[in-house]
Design an enzyme around this catalytic site. Sequence first.
Site, PDB file in Angstrom:
ATOM      1  N   THR A  46       0.831  -1.199   0.000  1.00 14.59           N
ATOM      2  CA  THR A  46       0.000   0.000   0.000  1.00 14.59           C
ATOM      3  C   THR A  46       0.867   1.251   0.000  1.00 14.59           C
ATOM      4  O   THR A  46       0.652   2.180  -0.793  1.00 14.59           O
ATOM      5  CB  THR A  46      -0.900   0.016   1.250  1.00 14.59           C
ATOM      6  N   TYR A 109     -13.012  -5.023  -3.600  1.00 12.16           N
ATOM      7  CA  TYR A 109     -14.136  -4.754  -4.506  1.00 12.16           C
ATOM      8  C   TYR A 109     -15.052  -5.960  -4.697  1.00 12.16           C
ATOM      9  O   TYR A 109     -16.266  -5.840  -4.608  1.00 12.16           O
ATOM     10  CB  TYR A 109     -13.669  -4.232  -5.877  1.00 12.16           C
ATOM     11  N   TYR A 135      -2.676 -10.490   4.192  1.00 10.15           N
ATOM     12  CA  TYR A 135      -2.750  -9.073   4.576  1.00 10.15           C
ATOM     13  C   TYR A 135      -4.213  -8.719   4.801  1.00 10.15           C
ATOM     14  O   TYR A 135      -4.984  -8.614   3.849  1.00 10.15           O
ATOM     15  CB  TYR A 135      -2.129  -8.223   3.473  1.00 10.15           C
ATOM     16  N   ARG A 140      -9.385  -1.085   3.564  1.00  4.35           N
ATOM     17  CA  ARG A 140      -8.997  -0.905   2.163  1.00  4.35           C
ATOM     18  C   ARG A 140      -9.696  -1.907   1.244  1.00  4.35           C
ATOM     19  O   ARG A 140      -9.496  -1.843   0.031  1.00  4.35           O
ATOM     20  CB  ARG A 140      -7.486  -1.103   2.013  1.00  4.35           C
ATOM     21  N   LYS A 165      -0.493 -10.216   8.287  1.00  3.41           N
ATOM     22  CA  LYS A 165      -0.312  -8.820   8.672  1.00  3.41           C
ATOM     23  C   LYS A 165      -1.693  -8.306   9.040  1.00  3.41           C
ATOM     24  O   LYS A 165      -2.587  -8.229   8.191  1.00  3.41           O
ATOM     25  CB  LYS A 165       0.273  -8.002   7.523  1.00  3.41           C
ATOM     26  N   ILE A 207       4.952  -4.545  10.117  1.00  2.00           N
ATOM     27  CA  ILE A 207       5.200  -4.082   8.753  1.00  2.00           C
ATOM     28  C   ILE A 207       4.802  -2.618   8.766  1.00  2.00           C
ATOM     29  O   ILE A 207       3.623  -2.284   8.831  1.00  2.00           O
ATOM     30  CB  ILE A 207       4.429  -4.924   7.723  1.00  2.00           C
TER      31      ILE A 207
END
Length: 295
Positions: A46, A109, A135, A140, A165, A207
């Site tokens: 990201t 999405y 992740y 997001r 993560k 991270i």
Amino acid sequence: MAIFTGAGVAIITPFHEDGSVNYEKFAEHIEAQIAGGTDAIIVCGTTGEASTLTHEEHLEVIRFCVEQTAGRIPVIAGTGSNCTQTAVYLSQEAEKAGVDGVLVVTPYYNKATQKGLYEHFKIVAEAIHVPMILYNIPGRTGGVNILPETVVRLCREVPNIVGVKDATGNISQVAQLMSMTGEDVDLYSGNDDQVVPLLSLGGKGVISVLSNVAPRQTHDMCARFFAGDVAGSREIQLKAIPLCKALFCEVNPIPVKKAMNLMGLEAGPLRRPLTEMEEENAVKLEKAMKDFGIL
């Protein structure tokens, strides 16, 4: 054996003013991170603006990072996509480039079910041989959350899926996950303001966005914890809270690139649709950096 323990930097991708990747500055950033004690480099995530890189740029940035790092610390490549086959392609190419592992984000999405998430991650992992970290970042990915049961199942049933993560911000969910796992899941914090809490639950490290501007402090936060100096680790964490807040007062990586430019590190501009930081927020960021002692 975890891919890495400690502070991994979610490294930015520097651009020239014309929008092309600035590989000269990228090499300098990599060297600065290694010199600063960073324990791993996470490239094309990201913070690295992977979503606005072409596939060709994405893979070239990964290759460059692997070559520049030259085995001194692990390199983990962000290779996720909302298309399973695209994630397979990026992951396979990253493996060919010599990465030590891949970081694969929850499909965005599409809003997959837990069954869909399981199949997506399993298909990607089985197409490669290097370790894979999940992740989980619902903010997001349209609110899609990899539930603890799904994380545990993937880590137990797919040999090269090794951890997660966690950027959910949900400490209760993390505690539930770690209560279910034993040693099956390598946990990494995805939030710089929650590093010590996640380490206390059995985390392997972070991270980190913060590491872009404070690699030594972020490394030391983890190293002190693992050395048994919990008070020292906590001291760094608490001192960093105002800076962490400033680094996320606008969407990442807008503030961290601004911070690096303020430090003279020449991170360059952002790719649209990201825009330059609002002036009032930039003032707050600059103050936080001065208070933390990095500006």
